[in-house]
Motif scaffolding. Structure first.
Motif, PDB file in Angstrom:
ATOM      1  N   ALA A 125     -98.649  29.425  72.712  1.00 38.07           N
ATOM      2  CA  ALA A 125     -99.691  28.555  73.262  1.00 38.07           C
ATOM      3  C   ALA A 125     -99.453  28.256  74.734  1.00 38.07           C
ATOM      4  CB  ALA A 125     -99.762  27.251  72.465  1.00 38.07           C
ATOM      5  N   LEU A 126     -98.223  28.112  75.102  1.00 40.49           N
ATOM      6  CA  LEU A 126     -97.874  27.774  76.485  1.00 40.49           C
ATOM      7  C   LEU A 126     -98.005  28.956  77.435  1.00 40.49           C
ATOM      8  CD1 LEU A 126     -96.833  25.526  78.305  1.00 40.49           C
ATOM      9  CD2 LEU A 126     -94.519  26.219  77.697  1.00 40.49           C
ATOM     10  N   ARG A 127     -97.800  30.174  76.937  1.00 43.23           N
ATOM     11  CA  ARG A 127     -97.676  31.317  77.851  1.00 43.23           C
ATOM     12  C   ARG A 127     -98.688  32.457  77.687  1.00 43.23           C
ATOM     13  NH1 ARG A 127     -93.848  29.199  80.255  1.00 43.23           N
ATOM     14  NH2 ARG A 127     -91.821  28.635  79.476  1.00 43.23           N
ATOM     15  N   THR A 128     -99.451  32.470  76.595  1.00 38.83           N
ATOM     16  CA  THR A 128    -100.313  33.624  76.352  1.00 38.83           C
ATOM     17  C   THR A 128    -101.342  33.823  77.462  1.00 38.83           C
ATOM     18  OG1 THR A 128    -101.677  34.757  74.732  1.00 38.83           O
ATOM     19  CG2 THR A 128    -102.036  32.381  74.956  1.00 38.83           C
ATOM     20  N   THR A 129    -101.681  35.071  77.677  1.00 37.60           N
ATOM     21  CA  THR A 129    -102.766  35.419  78.591  1.00 37.60           C
ATOM     22  C   THR A 129    -103.931  36.032  77.811  1.00 37.60           C
ATOM     23  OG1 THR A 129    -101.781  37.587  79.012  1.00 37.60           O
ATOM     24  CG2 THR A 129    -101.214  35.803  80.552  1.00 37.60           C
ATOM     25  N   SER A 130    -103.759  36.174  76.506  1.00 39.90           N
ATOM     26  CA  SER A 130    -104.775  36.788  75.654  1.00 39.90           C
ATOM     27  C   SER A 130    -105.857  35.780  75.288  1.00 39.90           C
ATOM     28  CB  SER A 130    -104.107  37.313  74.380  1.00 39.90           C
ATOM     29  OG  SER A 130    -105.076  37.561  73.380  1.00 39.90           O
TER      30      SER A 130
ATOM     31  N   ASN B   9     -99.806  19.354  68.633  1.00 40.94           N
ATOM     32  CA  ASN B   9     -98.824  19.882  69.580  1.00 40.94           C
ATOM     33  C   ASN B   9     -99.166  21.290  70.040  1.00 40.94           C
ATOM     34  OD1 ASN B   9     -97.241  17.607  69.834  1.00 40.94           O
ATOM     35  ND2 ASN B   9     -95.897  18.169  68.151  1.00 40.94           N
ATOM     36  N   VAL B  10     -99.751  22.096  69.175  1.00 39.25           N
ATOM     37  CA  VAL B  10    -100.158  23.450  69.569  1.00 39.25           C
ATOM     38  C   VAL B  10    -101.289  23.363  70.591  1.00 39.25           C
ATOM     39  CG1 VAL B  10    -101.213  25.604  68.763  1.00 39.25           C
ATOM     40  CG2 VAL B  10     -99.358  24.540  67.449  1.00 39.25           C
ATOM     41  N   ARG B  11    -102.282  22.543  70.321  1.00 40.42           N
ATOM     42  CA  ARG B  11    -103.398  22.399  71.272  1.00 40.42           C
ATOM     43  C   ARG B  11    -102.916  21.771  72.573  1.00 40.42           C
ATOM     44  NH1 ARG B  11    -105.344  20.087  66.872  1.00 40.42           N
ATOM     45  NH2 ARG B  11    -105.997  18.162  67.924  1.00 40.42           N
ATOM     46  N   ARG B  12    -101.981  20.840  72.488  1.00 45.07           N
ATOM     47  CA  ARG B  12    -101.416  20.206  73.692  1.00 45.07           C
ATOM     48  C   ARG B  12    -100.640  21.227  74.523  1.00 45.07           C
ATOM     49  NH1 ARG B  12     -96.877  16.654  75.101  1.00 45.07           N
ATOM     50  NH2 ARG B  12     -97.655  14.968  76.391  1.00 45.07           N
ATOM     51  N   ALA B  13     -99.886  22.089  73.870  1.00 46.50           N
ATOM     52  CA  ALA B  13     -99.177  23.157  74.585  1.00 46.50           C
ATOM     53  C   ALA B  13    -100.186  24.111  75.227  1.00 46.50           C
ATOM     54  CB  ALA B  13     -98.245  23.907  73.634  1.00 46.50           C
ATOM     55  N   LEU B  14    -101.264  24.425  74.518  1.00 44.35           N
ATOM     56  CA  LEU B  14    -102.306  25.275  75.086  1.00 44.35           C
ATOM     57  C   LEU B  14    -102.910  24.619  76.331  1.00 44.35           C
ATOM     58  CD1 LEU B  14    -103.927  27.903  74.763  1.00 44.35           C
ATOM     59  CD2 LEU B  14    -105.536  26.600  73.327  1.00 44.35           C
TER      60      LEU B  14
ATOM     61  N   ASN C 124     -92.010  26.887  66.711  1.00 44.58           N
ATOM     62  CA  ASN C 124     -91.573  27.070  68.095  1.00 44.58           C
ATOM     63  C   ASN C 124     -92.142  28.347  68.698  1.00 44.58           C
ATOM     64  OD1 ASN C 124     -90.216  24.668  68.474  1.00 44.58           O
ATOM     65  ND2 ASN C 124     -88.279  25.472  67.729  1.00 44.58           N
ATOM     66  N   GLU C 125     -92.289  29.394  67.905  1.00 44.90           N
ATOM     67  CA  GLU C 125     -92.908  30.628  68.399  1.00 44.90           C
ATOM     68  C   GLU C 125     -94.387  30.396  68.713  1.00 44.90           C
ATOM     69  OE1 GLU C 125     -90.449  34.236  66.287  1.00 44.90           O
ATOM     70  OE2 GLU C 125     -91.805  33.052  65.006  1.00 44.90           O
ATOM     71  N   ILE C 126     -95.059  29.636  67.876  1.00 51.92           N
ATOM     72  CA  ILE C 126     -96.472  29.334  68.106  1.00 51.92           C
ATOM     73  C   ILE C 126     -96.633  28.470  69.352  1.00 51.92           C
ATOM     74  CG2 ILE C 126     -98.513  28.166  67.170  1.00 51.92           C
ATOM     75  CD1 ILE C 126     -97.436  28.957  64.360  1.00 51.92           C
ATOM     76  N   LEU C 127     -95.768  27.492  69.516  1.00 50.87           N
ATOM     77  CA  LEU C 127     -95.824  26.633  70.701  1.00 50.87           C
ATOM     78  C   LEU C 127     -95.565  27.436  71.971  1.00 50.87           C
ATOM     79  CD1 LEU C 127     -93.976  23.502  69.312  1.00 50.87           C
ATOM     80  CD2 LEU C 127     -96.404  23.646  69.932  1.00 50.87           C
TER      81      LEU C 127
ATOM     82  N   ALA D 295     -91.838  19.044  76.954  1.00 47.06           N
ATOM     83  CA  ALA D 295     -92.516  20.193  76.350  1.00 47.06           C
ATOM     84  C   ALA D 295     -92.571  20.031  74.835  1.00 47.06           C
ATOM     85  CB  ALA D 295     -91.793  21.480  76.722  1.00 47.06           C
ATOM     86  N   GLU D 296     -93.664  20.476  74.263  1.00 45.90           N
ATOM     87  CA  GLU D 296     -93.908  20.289  72.836  1.00 45.90           C
ATOM     88  C   GLU D 296     -92.836  20.934  71.952  1.00 45.90           C
ATOM     89  OE1 GLU D 296     -97.259  19.299  75.110  1.00 45.90           O
ATOM     90  OE2 GLU D 296     -96.199  21.203  75.120  1.00 45.90           O
TER      91      GLU D 296
END
Length: 105
Positions: free
Chosen positions: A15-20, A34-39, A9-12, A89-90
């Motif tokens: 992926a959804l919010r990072t600006t880095s 799911n991680v790539r989909r959230a990205l 859940n932290e990784i997801l 949401a993933e």
């Protein structure tokens, strides 16, 4: 960035919010669909990352990237399975409880 110490859940969420850009590039290589989909849902992704996600071999990821506001050329996916077009949401997915998933299975 090390993802080893993070929960899924932290990784997801990352992926959804990072600006880095560094984080995005790491997440882009993640084996989890799911991680790539959230990205692909992340409003901050670059156009270059979006282009990679648009050709992801997993239709769920490419479909979500196609929906991104930065995508200038919409691809026609035709009639897709409910899981591909799912808007949940993933980090909240529970496919076994989804009536659309059970109908399709």
């Amino acid at each position: 960035m090390s993802l080893n110490s993070k929960s899924i859940n932290e990784i997801l969420e990352l992926a959804l919010r990072t600006t880095s850009l560094e984080d995005m590039l790491t997440l882009l290589q993640n084996s989890s669909m799911n991680v790539r989909r959230a990205l692909a849902r992340n409003i901050n992704i670059t156009e270059e990352i979006l282009q990679v996600l648009l050709i992801d071999p997993v239709q769920n990821v490419a479909y979500m990237a196609n929906q991104h506001p930065k995508n200038k050329v919409q691809k026609d996916f035709g009639d897709v399975r409910p899981c591909v077009s799912c808007k949940v949401a993933e980090n909240n997915l529970n496919c076994s409880q989804c009536p659309r998933h059970r109908e399709y299975s």
